[in-house]
Design an enzyme around this catalytic site. Structure first.
Site, PDB file in Angstrom:
ATOM      1  N   LYS A 205     -10.228  -2.776   7.387  1.00 29.35           N
ATOM      2  CA  LYS A 205      -9.071  -2.109   8.035  1.00 29.35           C
ATOM      3  C   LYS A 205      -9.530  -1.716   9.423  1.00 29.35           C
ATOM      4  CE  LYS A 205      -6.480   1.978   7.265  1.00 29.35           C
ATOM      5  NZ  LYS A 205      -5.682   3.026   6.641  1.00 29.35           N
TER       6      LYS A 205
ATOM      7  N   GLU B 164       0.883  -1.146   0.022  1.00 28.25           N
ATOM      8  CA  GLU B 164       0.039   0.075   0.086  1.00 28.25           C
ATOM      9  C   GLU B 164       1.034   1.190   0.086  1.00 28.25           C
ATOM     10  OE1 GLU B 164      -2.701   2.479   3.220  1.00 28.25           O
ATOM     11  OE2 GLU B 164      -2.434   0.386   3.742  1.00 28.25           O
TER      12      GLU B 164
END
Length: 220
Positions: A136, A44
């Site tokens: 998340k 990411e």
């Protein structure tokens, strides 16, 4: 462009998701190559500065030429315009600090993984009802593994990954996995500002390898 299922499989296989941002294009690329060389196949890159988009496009270009099988996702997506921009730039998956319904609807419609940051059961329910599969837990340092243990049974069909506050120690990682997460997000604890400033890529390589081995041992 990776499908939702493929992105989930790659992240879960490595059990961790390294995340970072650096304003310097060359450092951004060098870190990506370092992670790739040690076996990481999903990263990411966080959209945290004016240079992020330029750097990301460059990283995609080099990834396409030199790193087969590497998924490059974008983080800190807060609105639809950002999501559309990075979709066109070729991002494989998208991560937000919070749940953005219009981003979820846009990306799920394109069969692209969207992992929103959630902090409460209400947010997780909203995300699940919108079709989100991967949550998340953010900020992980505030929520802690006990939060995960407490909600796990209510959301049997969701995949959870804490970001923020996950240390590179066995104790920290093991506690999270035992609580029920399927992967851990690793930012500054793995790729610190100092390490980037000094271009200590061997340190990133060693630490990443150590964490990957640790996760494999923990998962048995």
């Amino acid at each position: 462009m990776s499908t939702i299922q493929n992105s989930i499989e790659v992240i879960l296989k490595q059990g961790m998701l390294p995340l970072y941002f650096n304003a310097d294009e060359n450092k951004s690329v060098a870190i990506l190559k370092t992670l790739y060389n040690v076996g990481i196949r999903a990263v990411e890159y966080t959209s945290r500065g004016p240079e992020a988009l330029f750097n990301f496009k460059k990283m995609i270009e080099i990834r396409n030429a030199e790193m087969p099988g590497m998924l490059l996702g974008i983080g800190t997506i807060k609105n639809l315009a950002q999501a559309e921009t990075y979709y066109l730039a070729g991002a494989d998956f998208f991560i937000s600090p919070g749940f953005v319904p219009e981003v979820a609807s846009f990306l799920i419609g394109k069969e692209v993984l969207y992992a929103p940051g959630c902090m409460t059961p209400t947010e997780i329910i909203a995300a699940e009802n919108a079709g989100v599969k991967f949550i998340k837990l953010f900020p992980g340092n505030i929520l802690g593994p006990d939060f995960m243990s407490g909600i796990k049974d209510v959301f049997p069909n969701l995949i959870f990954m804490p970001t923020g506050g996950v240390d590179t120690t066995r104790q920290s990682i093991e506690t999270w996995f035992k609580a029920g997460v399927s992967a851990v997000g690793m930012g500054s604890k793995l790729i610190s500002k100092e390490v980037m400033d000094y271009e200590a890529y061997d340190t990133i390589e060693k630490e990443t390898k150590r964490v990957l081995d640790l996760i494999e041992t923990i998962r048995g």
